[in-house]
Design a protein around this motif. Structure first.
Motif, short mmCIF file in Angstrom:
data_model
loop_
_atom_site.label_atom_id
_atom_site.label_comp_id
_atom_site.label_asym_id
_atom_site.label_seq_id
_atom_site.Cartn_x
_atom_site.Cartn_y
_atom_site.Cartn_z
N PHE A 293 0.82 -1.21 0.00
CA PHE A 293 0.00 0.00 0.00
C PHE A 293 0.86 1.27 0.00
CE2 PHE A 293 -2.70 -3.33 1.90
CZ PHE A 293 -3.70 -3.35 0.93
N GLY A 294 2.08 1.16 0.52
CA GLY A 294 2.98 2.32 0.50
C GLY A 294 3.42 2.67 -0.90
N VAL A 295 3.71 1.68 -1.72
CA VAL A 295 4.11 1.94 -3.11
C VAL A 295 3.01 2.70 -3.85
CG1 VAL A 295 4.59 0.85 -5.33
CG2 VAL A 295 5.77 0.05 -3.27
N SER A 296 1.78 2.26 -3.69
CA SER A 296 0.65 2.94 -4.34
C SER A 296 0.47 4.35 -3.79
CB SER A 296 -0.63 2.13 -4.14
OG SER A 296 -0.54 0.85 -4.72
N PHE A 297 0.65 4.49 -2.48
CA PHE A 297 0.49 5.80 -1.84
C PHE A 297 1.49 6.81 -2.38
CE2 PHE A 297 2.01 8.55 1.67
CZ PHE A 297 0.87 9.33 1.84
N PHE A 298 2.76 6.42 -2.47
CA PHE A 298 3.78 7.35 -2.95
C PHE A 298 3.61 7.65 -4.43
CE2 PHE A 298 6.11 5.76 0.88
CZ PHE A 298 6.15 6.98 1.53
N ASP A 299 3.13 6.69 -5.20
CA ASP A 299 2.86 6.96 -6.61
C ASP A 299 1.73 7.98 -6.77
OD1 ASP A 299 4.70 5.74 -8.26
OD2 ASP A 299 3.68 3.81 -8.25
N ARG A 300 0.74 7.89 -5.91
CA ARG A 300 -0.35 8.88 -5.98
C ARG A 300 0.16 10.28 -5.65
NH1 ARG A 300 -3.49 4.67 -3.67
NH2 ARG A 300 -3.24 5.52 -1.57
N LEU A 301 1.18 10.35 -4.82
CA LEU A 301 1.80 11.64 -4.50
C LEU A 301 2.83 12.06 -5.54
CD1 LEU A 301 2.38 11.27 -0.64
CD2 LEU A 301 0.52 12.45 -1.81
N ARG A 302 3.02 11.21 -6.57
CA ARG A 302 3.97 11.46 -7.66
C ARG A 302 5.41 11.57 -7.14
NH1 ARG A 302 0.77 12.97 -12.15
NH2 ARG A 302 2.49 13.98 -13.25
N LEU A 303 5.70 10.75 -6.14
CA LEU A 303 7.05 10.63 -5.61
C LEU A 303 7.66 9.38 -6.22
CD1 LEU A 303 6.32 11.51 -1.87
CD2 LEU A 303 7.53 12.95 -3.53
N ASP A 304 8.51 9.56 -7.21
CA ASP A 304 9.02 8.47 -8.02
C ASP A 304 10.19 7.78 -7.31
OD1 ASP A 304 9.66 6.75 -10.05
OD2 ASP A 304 10.63 8.25 -11.31
N ASP A 305 9.97 6.55 -6.92
CA ASP A 305 10.94 5.76 -6.16
C ASP A 305 11.08 4.40 -6.85
OD1 ASP A 305 12.38 4.32 -4.32
OD2 ASP A 305 10.84 4.33 -2.77
N PRO A 306 12.04 4.25 -7.76
CA PRO A 306 12.13 3.03 -8.58
C PRO A 306 12.23 1.74 -7.79
CG PRO A 306 13.58 4.73 -9.45
CD PRO A 306 13.07 5.24 -8.15
N VAL A 307 12.90 1.77 -6.66
CA VAL A 307 13.13 0.53 -5.91
C VAL A 307 12.16 0.34 -4.75
CG1 VAL A 307 15.57 0.47 -6.52
CG2 VAL A 307 14.86 1.61 -4.42
N GLY A 308 11.25 1.28 -4.52
CA GLY A 308 10.30 1.15 -3.42
C GLY A 308 10.92 1.38 -2.05
N ALA A 309 12.00 2.14 -1.99
CA ALA A 309 12.73 2.32 -0.73
C ALA A 309 11.93 3.11 0.31
CB ALA A 309 14.07 3.02 -0.99
N LEU A 310 11.09 4.04 -0.14
CA LEU A 310 10.29 4.79 0.83
C LEU A 310 9.36 3.86 1.59
CD1 LEU A 310 9.36 7.97 -1.25
CD2 LEU A 310 10.93 7.86 0.70
N SER A 311 8.76 2.91 0.90
CA SER A 311 7.86 1.97 1.55
C SER A 311 8.63 0.96 2.39
CB SER A 311 7.02 1.25 0.50
OG SER A 311 6.29 2.15 -0.29
N VAL A 312 9.70 0.41 1.82
CA VAL A 312 10.47 -0.63 2.50
C VAL A 312 11.19 -0.08 3.72
CG1 VAL A 312 12.43 -2.21 2.30
CG2 VAL A 312 10.74 -2.06 0.45
N HIS A 313 11.90 1.03 3.56
CA HIS A 313 12.80 1.51 4.60
C HIS A 313 12.19 2.61 5.47
CE1 HIS A 313 16.17 -0.81 2.99
NE2 HIS A 313 15.73 -0.46 1.78
N LEU A 314 11.57 3.60 4.87
CA LEU A 314 11.02 4.70 5.67
C LEU A 314 9.80 4.24 6.46
CD1 LEU A 314 10.79 7.59 6.64
CD2 LEU A 314 9.66 8.18 4.48
N LEU A 315 8.78 3.76 5.77
CA LEU A 315 7.54 3.39 6.46
C LEU A 315 7.74 2.21 7.40
CD1 LEU A 315 4.80 3.81 3.69
CD2 LEU A 315 5.64 5.47 5.36
N ASN A 316 8.49 1.20 6.95
CA ASN A 316 8.69 0.05 7.82
C ASN A 316 9.69 0.33 8.93
OD1 ASN A 316 7.14 -2.44 7.37
ND2 ASN A 316 7.74 -2.12 5.26
N GLY A 317 10.59 1.30 8.72
CA GLY A 317 11.43 1.73 9.83
C GLY A 317 10.59 2.34 10.95
N ILE A 318 9.62 3.13 10.55
CA ILE A 318 8.70 3.72 11.54
C ILE A 318 7.87 2.64 12.22
CG2 ILE A 318 6.68 5.21 11.79
CD1 ILE A 318 7.87 6.92 9.48
N TRP A 319 7.28 1.75 11.39
CA TRP A 319 6.44 0.69 11.95
C TRP A 319 7.25 -0.21 12.90
CZ3 TRP A 319 3.06 -1.92 14.20
CH2 TRP A 319 3.01 -3.32 14.17
#
Length: 395
Positions: A293-319
């Protein structure tokens, strides 16, 4: 040889072994990113990963370590082994960022940011969490528990990535003016798979080595439990993503499944030594769902992250850091409020400082490649060497 000397030798050997496993994450990041990007950008990705390891490690040796921990000293193992273990961590912060800005970020500006991150920014985060703690006796003093860096490493890298994406923007053609999203497929799925599994293997040193000692029965059990729980969360992250993707799309997207495993690994990193053998199943499952769901969320915000690092590292680091407060506050001084305060302090510092540094660097030497360079591919423009010269490249 006395018992104390034997323990010293065993812990020194274990720290060096754990450090070696963590260094396996260097080719892990490199292979994963090389497989995700288009063939015209593979050499550039491999070059920046190589430079990150070299530049970050040397910067940490010369400046960053003393800033974070003070003098090079350790009573329980060789001080050199203790340094090498901490040095192995530092490049991972920038590796997280470099993959997320790949295919349009230039190498030299990223190398300069690596120097500043490894010398100053990351050591400050380490100082107030694992190190000297210059915030001690102030209202900002952190009581956050983060064994191996769900927040200290993964979220720090994620916040730096968010700042970088906001400055340099998305790849050309990734998002249409009408809100559409163009899928840019991975160029080499076997490399992505190899990279993900190298990262997975490296995580055993990442988390297991962070226990700090293996030279007693109790510590050996703690290390084994930590590694077991680490692996369990990765397994569940992969399974969860596979199930969600099949339910949603009737397809098993391997790149997402692998990212689900990595998301579970990030999530459990804050406290794998504190959980029973079942809790990581829940933590990894939620971590995998966050990736999808993080990958879809960041795409909706037009934050282009080819490897999905925002979802994998940022969001899951917080969780993962929150999870410690939820599942490990068993009569100890760990509290959910303390975990949240740590997340917030690191988030504000990491994002604001990274944004300021990247903004200044971007004014001096643009972070983003020119349009024609991006279209041609960074391999030719930045490196003068194509990874696959015999292939016909698709723009």
């Amino acid at each position: 040889m006395g018992t104390e000397s034997i323990s010293y030798v065993i812990d020194t050997l274990y720290a060096i072994f754990a450090m070696t496993l963590i260094i396996f994450m260097v080719p892990g990041f490199a292979m994963l990113e090389a497989g995700i990007v288009r063939t015209k950008n593979v050499t550039a990705v491999l070059t920046i990963n190589t430079l990150i390891y070299a530049v970050a490690s040397l910067s940490f040796l010369l400046i960053g370590y003393s800033f974070a921990f003070g003098e090079l000293a350790n009573d329980s193992m060789s001080k050199y082994a203790a340094f090498l273990f901490q040095m192995a961590f530092v490049g991972k912060v920038v590796n997280i960022m470099s993959g997320g800005v790949s295919e349009r970020a230039k190498i030299i500006p990223l190398a300069f940011f690596t120097i500043i991150m490894a010398s100053v920014l990351y050591p400050i985060v380490v100082n107030v969490t694992w190190g000297l703690n210059f915030l001690k006796d102030t209202f900002l003093e952190l009581s956050m528990y983060d064994l191996a860096g769900s927040t200290v490493i993964h979220s720090t890298g994620g916040w730096a990535l968010l700042a970088a994406i906001m400055i340099i923007g998305a790849r050309k053609g990734r998002y249409s003016k009408t809100g559409g999203i163009r899928v840019i497929p991975a160029s080499n799925i076997p490399l992505v798979t190899l990279g993900a599994f190298l990262l997975w293997i490296g995580w055993f040193g990442f988390n297991g080595g962070s226990v700090g000692s293996i030279a007693s029965k109790e510590n050996a059990d703690a290390v084994a439990l930590t590694i077991m729980n680490t692996n369990t969360a990765g397994l569940m992250g992969a399974i969860t993503v596979a199930v969600i993707m099949y339910i949603k799309y009737k397809k098993l997207d391997l790149t997402m499944i692998l990212n689900g495993a990595l998301g579970g690994l990030v999530a459990v990193t804050a406290g794998p030594d504190l959980y029973d053998i079942y809790t990581p199943i829940l933590i990894g499952a939620i971590g995998g769902a966050i990736v999808v769901f993080g990958v879809s969320f960041f795409d909706r915000l037009r934050l282009d992250d080819p490897v999905g690092a925002l979802s994998v590292h940022l969001l899951n680091g917080i969780w993962g850091t929150i999870a410690v407060g939820l599942f490990a506050s068993n009569g100890s001084d760990i509290t959910l409020l303390g975990q949240l305060k740590g997340i917030l302090v690191v988030a504000v510092f990491a994002f604001v400082s990274s944004y300021i540094v990247l903004f200044i660097i971007n004014k001096i030497m643009p972070l983003r490649a020119e349009n024609d360079e991006e279209m041609q591919g960074l391999d030719v423009e930045e490196c003068g060497l194509e990874a696959y010269p015999e292939f016909k490249r698709a723009f």
